[in-house]
Design an enzyme around this catalytic site. Sequence first.
Site, short mmCIF file in Angstrom:
data_model
loop_
_atom_site.label_atom_id
_atom_site.label_comp_id
_atom_site.label_asym_id
_atom_site.label_seq_id
_atom_site.Cartn_x
_atom_site.Cartn_y
_atom_site.Cartn_z
CG HIS A 1 -12.87 40.79 -8.39
ND1 HIS A 1 -11.87 40.28 -9.19
CD2 HIS A 1 -12.31 40.90 -7.15
CE1 HIS A 1 -10.76 40.12 -8.50
NE2 HIS A 1 -11.01 40.48 -7.24
CG HIS B 1 -12.16 37.11 -3.46
ND1 HIS B 1 -13.12 37.35 -4.41
CD2 HIS B 1 -11.12 37.93 -3.78
CE1 HIS B 1 -12.71 38.25 -5.27
NE2 HIS B 1 -11.49 38.63 -4.92
CG HIS C 1 -10.63 42.45 -2.23
ND1 HIS C 1 -11.35 43.18 -3.14
CD2 HIS C 1 -10.15 41.38 -2.91
CE1 HIS C 1 -11.33 42.58 -4.32
NE2 HIS C 1 -10.59 41.47 -4.22
CD GLU C 2 -7.46 38.98 -1.85
OE1 GLU C 2 -7.11 39.89 -2.61
OE2 GLU C 2 -7.99 37.93 -2.26
#
Lengths: 428, 161
Positions: free
Chosen positions: A150, A144, A140-141
């Site tokens: 998101h 980013h 997930h990170e």
Amino acid sequence: KPHNHLTSSAPKIGRREVRGQEWGHMAFSKTVLKWRLIGEGYSSQLTIEDQRQIFGVAFRMWSEVTPLEFVEDTRSPLEDVDIRLGFGTGRHLGCNQKFDGTGREFAHAWFLGDIHFDDDEHFTAPNTGSGISLLKVAVHEIGHVLGLPHIYRTGSIMQPSYLPQESGFEMDWTDRKAIQHLYGGCSGRFNTVFDWIRKERTQHGEAVVRFNTYFMRDGWYWLYENRNNRTRYGDPVALQVGWHGIPTDGVDACVHVWNRKADTDAVYFFKGTQYWRYDNDNDRVFTVDPEGHHYPRPISEGFPGIPSPIDTVFYDRRDSHMYFFRGTNVYAFSVAANRLSRGFPRKITAVFPALTSGDHPGGNIDAAYFSYTHNAVFLFKDTRFWRVVGGRDRQRRPFQPRNGLMPHREVEEQWFDICNVHPSALKV
Amino acid sequence: EKLFHSRDRSDVKISYSHQAELVTDKNSAEIFLSRYGFVHPVNWGEVQFKETPGDPYNEDFAGEEDLLSWIQEGDSSVSRAETDSDAKVVSMTTESPAFISALREFQEMSGLPVTGLFDDATKAAMNTPRCGVPDKETGMDTADDPQDNVSSSAPEMDATD
């Protein structure tokens, strides 16, 4: 001092093209990115080796669906490392956004490539029961840092809230397209593409014929899942992992010659002037096949009249001929008569004429592939493919020439996510 | 086998002394909504470089209460922006249209019933473990979700037996 590393990560011209400080834009203009778990940021919960291994898998998952490649770099000066990961609690690693302790916030990522994990959370290695999956949070990170915001869609890895990890989570179609919207799809040449067919018996004892599709490039390969429009999770893998005994640095061609009637069933790999026959039952190349032939074997011996090396070959079940390609010529080889067909070699442009003037690969074909999924033959060259007009096409449009080539398309428009990973990640 | 030295393995036990403050009431809900950009989009890039005075790396973990005591003591070393943003949150009354609008937006993004009320489902969603990156940032038009640009339907397979 650790605090300095953040100031040293101030935007450096050329190190990373930061297009505005916001997600939703391509964050890196280069394709090989370096990452490091920073020394002052080890977690107290997992061994350092586990932490690095988990991050290696997380980066590899992004690499499998983007043109980006990631390599762990533990030596360069920190400012040359593109993505820096570290654990901390409360005020941590010189970061302005302190962590809140156990629960709620578990990590955050910054535009310039810093990813921080709250070590007050109970992070766990994949598939080890309760706790927060470090792998899932890391994927997930990293999303980013690559530029993804998101995404509020069930199933997306970029949802802001953590959902306990179903076993073996993977990136779904929409997340793949979201990142490819930023970095484009994956393209490249293939050494060979083929469907590997095998006869199996169902649990009810009935004989069925199954096939799998493989793309091979240099020393690695992908199994392509046609029904899911993507490669198998975790591919590419090194050739020797799945095809025992063929040259580990890659092959020129592969072909599966089989006929339900004539009970011909042989898989051949070609490289240079030699070829190997594959023993499907024992999942390795034959050293001696049932006919007593030793391998590797000269191509000239097994296929008289065929020059070597070859560019590629495919088997046409309609006329039980193998079509060998070399340079601008094509050689039709009769399997039954075990000899070159009369009138061959011929020019590829004559046997496979272009439907659109000038839109033809010409010669030096990378791969010729009969696809059971599409029930059609494809010629691959560089990042393009040409579909060969088939019987059904000609029923609908009789004016089309036999074996005509339809206008080219890009491989990545029809076969998705066939992406390289960094060689160092192949073992991950 | 985890490496431990104390017989009772207390040295590998995760110290749960630092429990995150849960969202329990409307005030903490306001701080939540503000932190993740539902009140005002957050300029996340700027947050990374906002200099926090002093050397944050060497100080111990400043629990929420310590920080609050700072604020209560009016410690000048706490950066303006920090107090400003808290001030911004405090300025919203719990029934202000801004609060209700921010709450509704959070509920909608989280797939919750959009009631505009700080109900149990919303409270639970706010206390779910999450990423610290704001949901709404300056310059990011969440309306054009990158998904919109991508046809999510897989291409038709012209598979044949």
